[in-house]
Structure formats: structure tokens, C-alpha cells
Scaffold this motif. Structure first.
Motif, PDB file in Angstrom:
ATOM      1  N   ASP A 266      -2.317   9.272  10.204  1.00 32.15           N
ATOM      2  CA  ASP A 266      -3.141  10.283   9.457  1.00 32.15           C
ATOM      3  C   ASP A 266      -4.579  10.365  10.367  1.00 32.15           C
ATOM      4  O   ASP A 266      -4.405  10.023  11.396  1.00 32.15           O
ATOM      5  CB  ASP A 266      -3.453   9.709   8.080  1.00 32.15           C
ATOM      6  N   GLU A 267      -5.465  10.791   9.761  1.00 30.41           N
ATOM      7  CA  GLU A 267      -6.698  11.089  10.443  1.00 30.41           C
ATOM      8  C   GLU A 267      -7.371   9.836  10.926  1.00 30.41           C
ATOM      9  O   GLU A 267      -8.438   9.975  11.758  1.00 30.41           O
ATOM     10  CB  GLU A 267      -7.557  12.107   9.823  1.00 30.41           C
ATOM     11  N   THR A 268      -7.035   8.660  10.415  1.00 33.83           N
ATOM     12  CA  THR A 268      -7.708   7.523  10.532  1.00 33.83           C
ATOM     13  C   THR A 268      -6.913   6.693  11.697  1.00 33.83           C
ATOM     14  O   THR A 268      -7.358   5.790  12.445  1.00 33.83           O
ATOM     15  CB  THR A 268      -7.821   6.507   9.537  1.00 33.83           C
TER      16      THR A 268
ATOM     17  N   ALA B 220       0.911  -1.243  -0.022  1.00 36.75           N
ATOM     18  CA  ALA B 220       0.000   0.094   0.110  1.00 36.75           C
ATOM     19  C   ALA B 220       0.807   1.296   0.062  1.00 36.75           C
ATOM     20  O   ALA B 220       2.041   1.300   0.389  1.00 36.75           O
ATOM     21  CB  ALA B 220      -0.850   0.046   1.253  1.00 36.75           C
ATOM     22  N   THR B 221       0.290   2.285  -0.488  1.00 37.50           N
ATOM     23  CA  THR B 221       0.679   3.750  -0.428  1.00 37.50           C
ATOM     24  C   THR B 221       0.067   4.532   0.422  1.00 37.50           C
ATOM     25  O   THR B 221      -1.180   4.624   0.448  1.00 37.50           O
ATOM     26  CB  THR B 221       0.842   4.209  -1.858  1.00 37.50           C
ATOM     27  N   LEU B 222       0.752   5.226   1.427  1.00 40.49           N
ATOM     28  CA  LEU B 222       0.005   6.057   2.454  1.00 40.49           C
ATOM     29  C   LEU B 222       0.480   7.510   2.535  1.00 40.49           C
ATOM     30  O   LEU B 222       1.714   7.480   2.309  1.00 40.49           O
ATOM     31  CB  LEU B 222       0.091   5.151   3.793  1.00 40.49           C
ATOM     32  N   GLU B 223      -0.197   8.262   2.769  1.00 41.54           N
ATOM     33  CA  GLU B 223       0.153   9.677   3.078  1.00 41.54           C
ATOM     34  C   GLU B 223       0.131   9.806   4.371  1.00 41.54           C
ATOM     35  O   GLU B 223      -1.125   9.683   5.039  1.00 41.54           O
ATOM     36  CB  GLU B 223      -0.832  10.620   2.326  1.00 41.54           C
ATOM     37  N   VAL B 224       1.197  10.036   5.065  1.00 40.91           N
ATOM     38  CA  VAL B 224       1.160  10.152   6.621  1.00 40.91           C
ATOM     39  C   VAL B 224       1.851  11.604   7.023  1.00 40.91           C
ATOM     40  O   VAL B 224       2.705  12.044   6.124  1.00 40.91           O
ATOM     41  CB  VAL B 224       1.792   9.082   7.173  1.00 40.91           C
ATOM     42  N   GLU B 225       1.750  11.753   8.278  1.00 48.26           N
ATOM     43  CA  GLU B 225       2.342  12.774   8.885  1.00 48.26           C
ATOM     44  C   GLU B 225       3.460  12.127   9.941  1.00 48.26           C
ATOM     45  O   GLU B 225       3.126  11.224  10.540  1.00 48.26           O
ATOM     46  CB  GLU B 225       1.509  13.899   9.785  1.00 48.26           C
TER      47      GLU B 225
END
Ligand code: ADP
Ligand code: MG
Length: 707
Positions: free
Chosen positions: A96-98, A70-75
């Protein structure tokens, strides 16, 4: 376009640059790539992906499925540096927000990680999701990217088969570099055929084949892959026809059927020829009697009696005053030919000489002199010896036994060497269905021995689950106590002779079994395997041949063709892992004498459908031709020739067994092209020359006069 007919065309040079010129390849990767693909860029282009990853699939942390990519956008959050000398990994938490997850790094470089993962910043990470104590984590992400980098990342990444030491991703990067060097080449396929098949031009096809985006793209029948396979078939068929054309141009000589020697030989033989043997020798007599060079393949199952046919052919050359040679792939087989033929030669007064690596320097010198002066009329030896320093006074016929051990190219080089044109008879013990024969031997004339000499006893073949090992050992003990000799073949783990873990495992399996059997049986037991030095192997085989040991434990290549009439039991362990042709070859080692023989196929349950079918066929028949056809039906063609093990020509991109129509079409087209343009001088012809070089058919291309 200019061609020097000894050289590769300049336009292809970029493809033949060494891989180390590519970005991202160090000495270690270079070595691995060389083993996987080859030394030059083109080898990377020909090695197609086996899958792909869709990196555009972006998910949220809470939805990321463990085990998926998977590819994720995270802080990026806090870095947790492990205590020094501890075994803890370096962890970086992200969210992330989840939800939250951790990136995990073993043996990490903290400086590097702080640079690429600055806390508080957004990053795109890509890799395999894992579950760890209820939480999500990702160990060593494939990608850690800024937004800008992410936007530039390929959405689809091809997956290549790799070995330890390199990741598919690293390999893909290197391959991508190689693909940048693809030149634009003039089209060699006909426009009609291209548009009928909806095939892309060559360069586009290569690029497309390396960028699969759905399952369809991976299929051999995708336009890109199909085109490349067709190119390869066309190149191979052009090469075979060209080489044959060229060989036929050499002045031929006439060897009439030997009269006196043939008669003496026939009366010295303790048996009459079978009608299959009669037919084969008649075909050979026909070829040799023509002022053209003979190029004939003699196919015949193990034990079908090819040697005597070859011998009679050799006498044609000898009676006409020329010399004849018979070559075997190994020392032991060369000696075996010598031993078989010597009594016959003595009876009929034709001097036979043996040339082997094991002779003393003085003896070898004498043999070489005899060959040079023509004192030696018939010569038996190994293939390698003939290639080096051997000068015949007048070689008329060359017989190559067990041909599938040699590559077609090797054979062609060899036959091109003679001052005068040498008749060639190639013998193979692996019957080959027509499609494949065409693929591998092109237009060679063929004879087949389909009938076995009379008096052969069938080999009782049984399949037993591994749980019955003790019974099998008991049977071996009984056989040994009756003075019989037993082969025990150990599991096929990987390709024999392949460097690496598989070969090592095969060896371990064989030596373990050898130790186990030596401990519980009191007959002498020997071990042979692919990594053994040649003379050590020969010593063990000879001891087995002479009965000094009764049990021979071996990895899957026991010498093809070794004749031990007293061997009556063949045990094949993990039989389900061998191909039919291989099983048949191995079984052919027994059933050669007067005693009843048995073949025990030990399998590991549960059996797959194909494996079961194979074992059933083995029990049903001993007809190699039928087995070859069934093998083709069950598994496709590669293993019939045992291509990997033999070094015979195999196809990089196509599988003629699975694409026989396409293959036949390429064969016909090659014939038509060369009929119309025998020297490939037309514009299309020039493009076809490029095709030949592209597929490494340099030798064939060199038979052409320069354009
Ligand atoms: P292969 O085809 O495997 O090379 P060989 O030539 O070694 O087979 O022959 C196998 C055995 O069969 C040899 O012992 C040979 O003497 C014997 N043989 C060959 N031809 C005949 C025949 N026509 N009748 C009886 N025995 C034969
Ligand atoms: Mg033989």
C-alpha cells in the motif's frame, strides 16, 4: 399448538436437524463439531463464543503491529512460486502507500492463489500480522476479499473455543448457519420479570449472545447471557419438580422400621452408630414408613459410614418381605459392598447376592433366577447390570452409592422402571453446598453425616515443591519397606476420559512415572489409568488391595471409594492443578486403618494465589463439608461435582455457583408455576413445555398429560 406427549414439539424440529445439513461442513468438520458441541443444530446454538475479533480495525502496512489481527487494503504484486519439491512457501507480495508485505502460503494451490490474488488488483486481506526478518508478513490470511465481498463481511467475528482440526473462523461460519434455524418461540418468562431485568426475547438473546461486540457482551451478567442462563435454570428446576411430582404420584408403600433384623444387625455390629448415623437412619425410617416414595440423598464424607446406614435401610424392605438392592458405579465397588455386607448378612440370616459382569454365564443365570424368584433378598451389583435384563420379584428399596458418577437423568430413568414405586436412597461422598445441591438434586430430601466414626486418625498432610521429588521417593521406599501401601497420583493434564491429546499426555505422564518408580523401588508397582480396559484395571486394583503390589500409580481417577485399609501414603503430583474437592477425595483413600497416614502434595512452583489457598486448606482441615464450601468460594461449583468426569448434569449456559441468586429465583419461580399450573396447560405453560424440550428435559415433559 398440538403436542403429542411422547414427542418433541414440531416447532423445535429445525433445531434438531443434524449438523451435517449445514453449509460448509464436511465429514471431518462434522466429527469435530460433534465432539465439541453435539450432533444437532441446537448444540451449536447453546455453545457460546468466548471472545470476538473486531475486523473493522483497518490499518496501513507500516502501522500493522506484529501479533495483532488486522485488516488491510492492499494492491497485489508479484507471485513467487517455490521450486518444486522445495520446502519454500508460496509468496505473494503486496503493498500500500506505506510499505510492502508478503502473504505466505505453505502447501499452496497455485491455481487458486492466482485466481484470488490477481496481480495489480486491490484486495482486502485480514489475518494475523507477523514479523519476518524486519518485514511484515501474513501467513494464510483468514480473509482475501474483493471490495464488494469486504463490504459484506461481518465487522465482528465471534471466537469459539475449538480444537485441532478446525479453525475458530470455520466453526463460527458453521455456528452462523445453525443460528439461521432459530424459530420464533412464544415467551415463557413473565413480562414483569423480563422488563425488570431488561432481558431480550429468547431468539434475540441467542443471536446476541453469539455476536459479542465488546467485553460487556461476554460477561455472564450481560442481558442476553443472563437470560439464557435463567432459562436453563428454570428448565432444570421445572424438570426436577415435575419428575418428583410424577414419582410421588405412583402408589407408595409402607416399610415399617425393621424390628427383628435391625436388632440382630445392631448386635452383630462391632461398633455403635454415631449420632449422625442414628439421625440419618431415623430420617430414612420416617420416609420408608410413609405411604409415599422415598427420595433421599445421603451425603457423607469418604469414610463417614454411609454403607451401614444404607444396610439398615435395606433391612426395612427385607423384613417387610420385599427386596433391596445396592448399586455401585464400578465392579470393584460392588464387590466391596458385597464383601463388607456378607458377614453381617450371614449373622442375621438375610441372604445377600452379588451380581456382576465377571460371573460365569451359569452363575449369572442362577443369580438372575434368584432375583426373579425372590430368593435373593439383598442384592449388591453395578449400576449397568441393574439397567439391563434384571427382573426383581419385588424390589422395595434401591440404594445408589457414589451417585456423582451417574447423571441425574440416568437415576430418574432407573427409578421410573419399577412396577411398584421403589424407594430411593442416593449416597454421595462429595458433600455439596446447598446452592449446588438444589441445582443438581432439586427437591430431594437430604441427610448428612457430618461426624466421622470415632478412632479416625488424622492424615498428616504436607505440601512440597517438585524439587523435593527425591525425598518423596525416599519416603515411599521407607513406607513400602515397612509393608505399607502407597498411592501415587499423576498430574492432571486434561479431563480424564476425554479423547485427545490431553488424555494421552496424562497417560504418558503416569506410565513414565510408573516406569521410573518401578525401576528404583523394589516393591511391586501397578499402573491404572482411564483408558485401561475395565477388567485389567480391576485386576491391578485387586492386586493392590491384596497386597501383591504395594505401589499403585494412577491417573486422577482412581476408583472413588476403593477401600484399602493398609494404604497409608498418598502422593499427589502436580497437586496445584487439582481442585479442592478432588484433592480431598483422593486423600480420603488413606487414613482408613489404624496406622498413621500421610498425604504428600507435590506442587510445581510458583504457586498462584488460588492454588496456594487450596493447598493451605488441605493442610488445615479434613472436613469435607468445609472443603466443599471453600471450594465453592475459590473456584465456582463445576468441579465440586466433578461434572465433566462424572456425567452428572452440568449447565451449558449458566453457573449456579456464581449466580446463586438467579438460580434460587428460578427455583422459586418453577415451584410457583407448577403450584398454579401443575400440568403446564395455560398459555404460558405451553411455552414452558417448549422450554423443557429446548433444554433436553424430554423425560420431565413427558410426565405431563398432553395439553
Ligand atoms: P463411606 O461413607 O465412605 O461409604 P463406609 O461406610 O465405607 O464409609 O465406612 C468406613 C468405615 O467406617 C468402615 O470400615 C465401617 O465399618 C466403619 N464404620 C462405620 N460406622 C462406624 C461407627 N459408627 N463406628 C466405627 N466405625 C464405623
Ligand atoms: Mg462407600
Amino acid at each position: 399448538m398440538h403436542y403429542d406427549n411422547t414427542m418433541r414439539p414440531q416447532i423445535l424440529f429445525p433445531l434438531y436437524t443434524p449438523t451435517q445439513s449445514l453449509p460448509g461442513i464436511g465429514p471431518r468438520a462434522k466429527k469435530i463439531i460433534a465432539e465439541l458441541a453435539g450432533e444437532t443444530l441446537i448444540s451449536l446454538c447453546w455453545r457460546l463464543p468466548t471472545g470476538f475479533i473486531n475486523r473493522s480495525r483497518r490499518v496501513k502496512i507500516a502501522d500493522a503491529e506484529p501479533g495483532t489481527l488486522a485488516t488491510l487494503e492492499v494492491e497485489v504484486g508479484a507471485h513467487k512460486t517455490p521450486r518444486p519439491f522445495g520446502r519454500q512457501p508460496y509468496r505473494v507480495s503486496c503493498h500500500d502507500e506505506t510499505g510492502e508485505m508478503e502473504l505466505v502460503f505453505f502447501r499452496a494451490h497455485a491455481d487458486y492463489l492466482r485466481r484470488v490474488l490477481p496481480p495489480g488488483k486491490t484486495r482486502f486481506i485480514s489475518g494475523t500480522i507477523q514479523a519476518y526478518q524486519e518485514r511484515r508478513q501474513m501467513a494464510h490470511p483468514d480473509y482475501i476479499l474483493t471490495r464488494q465481498e469486504y463490504d459484506e463481511m461481518p465487522a465482528f467475528e465471534p471466537v469459539y473455543r475449538v480444537t485441532a482440526g478446525i479453525t475458530s473462523r470455520h466453526y463460527a461460519k458453521i455456528a452462523r448457519g445453525a443460528l439461521k434455524s432459530l424459530p420464533d418461540l412464544p415467551e415463557w418468562l413473565s413480562a414483569d420479570w423480563m422488563s425488570e431485568k431488561k432481558w431480550p426475547p429468547w431468539k434475540e438473546a441467542v443471536l446476541k449472545a453469539h455476536e459479542p461486540q465488546d467485553e460487556e457482551d461476554l460477561s455472564p451478567s450481560s442481558p442476553a447471557r443472563e437470560r439464557l442462563a435463567y432459562d436453563e435454570y428454570l428448565a432444570s428446576q421445572l424438570a426436577l419438580i415435575l419428575t418428583r411430582q410424577w414419582m410421588r404420584r405412583l402408589p407408595g408403600r409402607i416399610f415399617p422400621k425393621a424390628a427383628a433384623l435391625r436388632e440382630k444387625a445392631m448386635s452383630a455390629l462391632p461398633f455403635a452408630l454415631t449420632s449422625a448415623q442414628e439421625a440419618a437412619i431415623a430420617e430414612i425410617d420416617g420416609d420408608m414408613g410413609q405411604p409415599m416414595r422415598m427420595l433421599r440423598l445421603l451425603q457423607g464424607d469418604v469414610g463417614s459410614g454411609k454403607t451401614i446406614v444404607a444396610f439398615l435401610a435395606m433391612l426395612n424392605a427385607v423384613e417387610a418381605g420385599a427386596q433391596a438392592a445396592i448399586m455401585a458405579p464400578t465392579e470393584i465397588l460392588a464387590r466391596q459392598h458385597f464383601k463388607t455386607l456378607l458377614p453381617l448378612c450371614q449373622k442375621i440370616g438375610a441372604p445377600l447376592t452379588l451380581l456382576t459382569a465377571r460371573q460365569s454365564a451359569a452363575e449369572k443365570r442362577r443369580v438372575l433366577t434368584d432375583i426373579q424368584t425372590g430368593m435373593a433378598r439383598l442384592v449388591a451389583g453395578t449400576h449397568s447390570l441393574f439397567q439391563k435384563h434384571v427382573a426383581f420379584r419385588d424390589l422395595g428399596l434401591c440404594v445408589i452409592d457414589e451417585q456423582h458418577r451417574f447423571g441425574v437423568h440416568q437415576r430418574l430413568t432407573l427409578s421410573g422402571k419399577g412396577r411398584k414405586s421403589v424407594d430411593m436412597l442416593v449416597m454421595t461422598a462429595t458433600p455439596i453446598p446447598r446452592t449446588l445441591a438444589l441445582a443438581h438434586y432439586g427437591d430431594m430430601d437430604m441427610s448428612a453425616l457430618r461426624e466421622k466414626p470415632p478412632g479416625r486418625r488424622p492424615v498428616a498432610t504436607r505440601a512440597l515443591p517438585l524439587e523435593r521429588l527425591d525425598d518423596v521417593v525416599e519416603a515411599v521406599r521407607r513406607a513400602a519397606s515397612q509393608g505399607r501401601r502407597v498411592y501415587w497420583i499423576c498430574p492432571l493434564v486434561g479431563e480424564e476420559g476425554e479423547e485427545g491429546a490431553d488424555a494421552a499426555l496424562a497417560l504418558t505422564a503416569a506410565s513414565d512415572r510408573h516406569r521410573h518408580l518401578s525401576a528404583i523401588l523394589d516393591c511391586g508397582a501397578g499402573l491404572v489409568h482411564g483408558r485401561m480396559a475395565g477388567d485389567e484395571k480391576d485386576r491391578t486394583l485387586t492386586a493392590f488391595q491384596q497386597g501383591k503390589i504395594q505401589l499403585l500409580v494412577a491417573t486422577s481417577v482412581i476408583e472413588v471409594g476403593v477401600d484399602v485399609a493398609e494404604a497409608t501414603v498418598m502422593v499427589i503430583e502436580d497437586a496445584q492443578r487439582f481442585g479442592l474437592a478432588q484433592l480431598h477425595q483422593m486423600r480420603g483413600r488413606v487414613g482408613r486403618g489404624e496406622k498413621d497416614s500421610a498425604c504428600l502434595l507435590l506442587y510445581r512452583a510458583p504457586l498462584g494465589e488460588t492454588a496456594r489457598a487450596r493447598l493451605d486448606i488441605m493442610r488445615e482441615t479434613e472436613d469435607g463439608f468445609r472443603i466443599a464450601e471453600e471450594d465453592l468460594r475459590l473456584r465456582g461449583g463445576g468441579e465440586i461435582l466433578g461434572t465433566k468426569q462424572s456425567g452428572a448434569v452440568s449447565f451449558l449456559l449458566g453457573d449456579p455457583a456464581a449466580q446463586s441468586d438467579l438460580f434460587a429465583r428460578a427455583h422459586d419461580e418453577a415451584a410457583r408455576i407448577l403450584q398454579e399450573d401443575p400440568q403446564l396447560k395455560s398459555e404460558r405453560g405451553e411455552a414452558l413445555r417448549l422450554l423443557l424440550y429446548l433444554f433436553g428435559r424430554d423425560e420431565a415433559a413427558r410426565t405431563l398429560r398432553s395439553g
